[in-house]
Design an enzyme around this catalytic site. Structure first.
Site, PDB file in Angstrom:
ATOM      1  N   CYS A 143      -4.529  -1.578  -1.817  1.00  0.00           N
ATOM      2  CA  CYS A 143      -4.649  -0.156  -2.151  1.00  0.00           C
ATOM      3  C   CYS A 143      -5.507  -0.045  -3.403  1.00  0.00           C
ATOM      4  O   CYS A 143      -5.196  -0.656  -4.430  1.00  0.00           O
ATOM      5  CB  CYS A 143      -3.252   0.404  -2.422  1.00  0.00           C
ATOM      6  SG  CYS A 143      -3.238   2.096  -3.008  1.00  0.00           S
ATOM      7  N   ASN A 144      -6.573   0.718  -3.316  1.00  0.00           N
ATOM      8  CA  ASN A 144      -7.449   0.903  -4.471  1.00  0.00           C
ATOM      9  C   ASN A 144      -6.754   1.689  -5.579  1.00  0.00           C
ATOM     10  O   ASN A 144      -6.936   1.423  -6.760  1.00  0.00           O
ATOM     11  CB  ASN A 144      -8.716   1.646  -4.047  1.00  0.00           C
ATOM     12  CG  ASN A 144      -9.602   0.799  -3.165  1.00  0.00           C
ATOM     13  OD1 ASN A 144     -10.529   0.157  -3.625  1.00  0.00           O
ATOM     14  ND2 ASN A 144      -9.313   0.762  -1.876  1.00  0.00           N
ATOM     15  N   THR A 145      -5.961   2.676  -5.174  1.00  0.00           N
ATOM     16  CA  THR A 145      -5.295   3.540  -6.146  1.00  0.00           C
ATOM     17  C   THR A 145      -4.335   2.722  -7.016  1.00  0.00           C
ATOM     18  O   THR A 145      -4.309   2.866  -8.238  1.00  0.00           O
ATOM     19  CB  THR A 145      -4.528   4.649  -5.395  1.00  0.00           C
ATOM     20  OG1 THR A 145      -5.449   5.330  -4.540  1.00  0.00           O
ATOM     21  CG2 THR A 145      -3.891   5.644  -6.338  1.00  0.00           C
ATOM     22  N   CYS A 193     -10.955   3.345  -0.406  1.00  0.00           N
ATOM     23  CA  CYS A 193      -9.531   3.594  -0.141  1.00  0.00           C
ATOM     24  C   CYS A 193      -9.246   2.895   1.176  1.00  0.00           C
ATOM     25  O   CYS A 193     -10.031   3.023   2.127  1.00  0.00           O
ATOM     26  CB  CYS A 193      -9.254   5.082  -0.013  1.00  0.00           C
ATOM     27  SG  CYS A 193      -7.585   5.459   0.600  1.00  0.00           S
ATOM     28  N   THR A 194      -8.172   2.137   1.210  1.00  0.00           N
ATOM     29  CA  THR A 194      -7.920   1.296   2.395  1.00  0.00           C
ATOM     30  C   THR A 194      -7.524   2.107   3.632  1.00  0.00           C
ATOM     31  O   THR A 194      -7.434   1.557   4.720  1.00  0.00           O
ATOM     32  CB  THR A 194      -6.852   0.238   2.086  1.00  0.00           C
ATOM     33  OG1 THR A 194      -5.680   0.893   1.571  1.00  0.00           O
ATOM     34  CG2 THR A 194      -7.375  -0.763   1.074  1.00  0.00           C
ATOM     35  N   HIS A 195      -7.289   3.398   3.461  1.00  0.00           N
ATOM     36  CA  HIS A 195      -7.016   4.241   4.636  1.00  0.00           C
ATOM     37  C   HIS A 195      -8.314   4.607   5.389  1.00  0.00           C
ATOM     38  O   HIS A 195      -8.286   4.889   6.573  1.00  0.00           O
ATOM     39  CB  HIS A 195      -6.334   5.554   4.229  1.00  0.00           C
ATOM     40  CG  HIS A 195      -4.856   5.439   4.001  1.00  0.00           C
ATOM     41  ND1 HIS A 195      -4.320   4.804   2.908  1.00  0.00           N
ATOM     42  CD2 HIS A 195      -3.798   5.872   4.745  1.00  0.00           C
ATOM     43  CE1 HIS A 195      -2.994   4.868   2.974  1.00  0.00           C
ATOM     44  NE2 HIS A 195      -2.652   5.510   4.079  1.00  0.00           N
ATOM     45  N   TYR A 205      -0.341   8.551  -2.608  1.00  0.00           N
ATOM     46  CA  TYR A 205      -0.219   8.267  -4.034  1.00  0.00           C
ATOM     47  C   TYR A 205      -1.379   8.903  -4.828  1.00  0.00           C
ATOM     48  O   TYR A 205      -1.261   9.136  -6.017  1.00  0.00           O
ATOM     49  CB  TYR A 205      -0.294   6.757  -4.288  1.00  0.00           C
ATOM     50  CG  TYR A 205       0.966   5.967  -4.034  1.00  0.00           C
ATOM     51  CD1 TYR A 205       2.046   6.495  -3.322  1.00  0.00           C
ATOM     52  CD2 TYR A 205       1.070   4.661  -4.504  1.00  0.00           C
ATOM     53  CE1 TYR A 205       3.181   5.738  -3.086  1.00  0.00           C
ATOM     54  CE2 TYR A 205       2.205   3.903  -4.282  1.00  0.00           C
ATOM     55  CZ  TYR A 205       3.264   4.441  -3.569  1.00  0.00           C
ATOM     56  OH  TYR A 205       4.385   3.685  -3.345  1.00  0.00           O
ATOM     57  N   GLY A 206      -2.483   9.120  -4.137  1.00  0.00           N
ATOM     58  CA  GLY A 206      -3.752   9.445  -4.811  1.00  0.00           C
ATOM     59  C   GLY A 206      -3.795  10.708  -5.633  1.00  0.00           C
ATOM     60  O   GLY A 206      -4.712  10.892  -6.426  1.00  0.00           O
ATOM     61  N   GLU A 209      -2.432   9.451   7.957  1.00  0.00           N
ATOM     62  CA  GLU A 209      -1.007   9.088   8.145  1.00  0.00           C
ATOM     63  C   GLU A 209      -0.405   9.895   9.301  1.00  0.00           C
ATOM     64  O   GLU A 209       0.441   9.411  10.029  1.00  0.00           O
ATOM     65  CB  GLU A 209      -0.211   9.353   6.855  1.00  0.00           C
ATOM     66  CG  GLU A 209      -0.509   8.393   5.722  1.00  0.00           C
ATOM     67  CD  GLU A 209       0.148   7.021   5.880  1.00  0.00           C
ATOM     68  OE1 GLU A 209       1.140   6.910   6.622  1.00  0.00           O
ATOM     69  OE2 GLU A 209      -0.345   6.054   5.271  1.00  0.00           O
ATOM     70  N   ASP A 217       0.873  -1.178   0.000  1.00  0.00           N
ATOM     71  CA  ASP A 217       0.000   0.000   0.000  1.00  0.00           C
ATOM     72  C   ASP A 217       0.913   1.232   0.000  1.00  0.00           C
ATOM     73  O   ASP A 217       2.113   1.134   0.243  1.00  0.00           O
ATOM     74  CB  ASP A 217      -0.917   0.011   1.235  1.00  0.00           C
ATOM     75  CG  ASP A 217      -1.858   1.224   1.249  1.00  0.00           C
ATOM     76  OD1 ASP A 217      -2.315   1.628   0.165  1.00  0.00           O
ATOM     77  OD2 ASP A 217      -2.113   1.783   2.327  1.00  0.00           O
ATOM     78  N   SER A 218       0.300   2.377  -0.223  1.00  0.00           N
ATOM     79  CA  SER A 218       1.075   3.619  -0.167  1.00  0.00           C
ATOM     80  C   SER A 218       1.374   4.006   1.284  1.00  0.00           C
ATOM     81  O   SER A 218       2.122   4.949   1.521  1.00  0.00           O
ATOM     82  CB  SER A 218       0.284   4.743  -0.824  1.00  0.00           C
ATOM     83  OG  SER A 218      -0.861   5.018  -0.042  1.00  0.00           O
TER      84      SER A 218
HETATM   85  N1  DGL Z   1      -4.671   3.394   0.594  1.00  0.00           N
HETATM   86  C1  DGL Z   1      -4.844   3.933  -0.681  1.00  0.00           C
HETATM   87  C2  DGL Z   1      -6.000   3.449  -1.482  1.00  0.00           C
HETATM   88  O1  DGL Z   1      -6.626   2.478  -1.121  1.00  0.00           O
HETATM   89  C3  DGL Z   1      -4.088   5.070  -1.220  1.00  0.00           C
HETATM   90  C4  DGL Z   1      -4.024   6.330  -0.548  1.00  0.00           C
HETATM   91  C5  DGL Z   1      -3.082   7.318  -1.142  1.00  0.00           C
HETATM   92  O2  DGL Z   1      -1.889   7.073  -1.058  1.00  0.00           O
HETATM   93  O3  DGL Z   1      -3.524   8.344  -1.659  1.00  0.00           O
HETATM   94  O4  DGL Z   1      -6.321   4.041  -2.474  1.00  0.00           O
END
Ligand code: DGL
Length: 210
Positions: free
Chosen positions: A74-76, A184-186, A43-44, A152, A11-12
């Site tokens: 991570c979805n992104t 988004c997994t966050h 990353y998004g 984060e 993941d990011s």
């Molecule tokens: N956890 C991430 C996701 O599921 C990415 C978040 C990010 O880095 O912007 O998309």
């Protein structure tokens, strides 16, 4: 490749830990190597090329550790596409589900929202999958660029996080959605607050759970 080889999880940042926890519960006998790229998160809001470059570095490192499978928590990263992520390596790649299987039968008014990174929303992947399943469902993606840096930074309970939650949930409320996916997994880290902001009439779904 040996069945005792580890499973890589990427993941990011810390969002992937929500998925790792679930994997460890379901598969207690497996060994996992987790990379959360907290040095370069989020990353998004980055370009496809940049994200692809970072993912290439992580997968090369994991390949040297003989992973048998990669879980993209991570979805992104997932919306880059399995073949791009796999990059010719032997291990198999599993990404995040887009949630169409979850909204089926849950939405009553056929108005579904999802909260995600700008990159994920712009990809159109979630909307496409849900509408392929049921073209009558209207899908509204809401980018939430403020969430990942606040999560984060462990800014839980801060006025900044509360304001961001209000901003993004208010936008989806305008579309009268009755179902919202946390894409988004966050975001499961602030699921309770998001749930409260929408109120009891809206079902919140976490695609990481199935
Ligand atoms: N956890 C991430 C996701 O599921 C990415 C978040 C990010 O880095 O912007 O998309």
């Amino acid at each position: 490749m040996n069945r005792l080889d580890p499973i890589g999880v990427i993941d990011s940042g810390v969002g992937g830990l929500t998925v790792l926890k679930w994997l460890q519960e379901k598969m207690p006998h497996e060994r996992f190597i987790f990379i959360g790229d907290t040095a370069r998160t989020p990353y998004g809001n980055r370009s496809r090329e940049e994200i692809q470059g970072f993912v290439g570095e992580m997968t090369a490192w994991l390949n040297r550790r003989n992973i048998k499978q990669l879980v993209v928590a991570c979805n992104t990263i997932t919306v880059l596409g399995t073949e791009v992520i796999k990059n010719g390596y032997d291990f198999s790649v599993i990404g995040m589900k887009k949630g169409a299987h979850m909204v089926e039968g849950v939405t009553r008014n056929k108005k579904v929202g999802f909260l995600a990174t700008d990159f994920t929303v712009a990809s159109g992947a979630h909307k496409k999958e849900i509408q392929e399943m049921d073209p009558e469902i209207q899908v509204f993606g809401q980018g939430c660029p403020k969430f990942v840096p606040l999560i984060e930074g462990e800014q839980f309970g801060s006025p900044e996080l509360a304001a961001a939650i209000k901003e993004y949930t208010d936008k989806l409320k305008e579309y009268d959605v009755d179902t919202v996916m946390l894409s988004c997994t966050h975001y499961p880290f602030v699921e309770k607050e998001i749930r409260e902001a929408f109120g009891p009439g809206v079902t919140i779904l976490d695609p990481a759970e199935r």
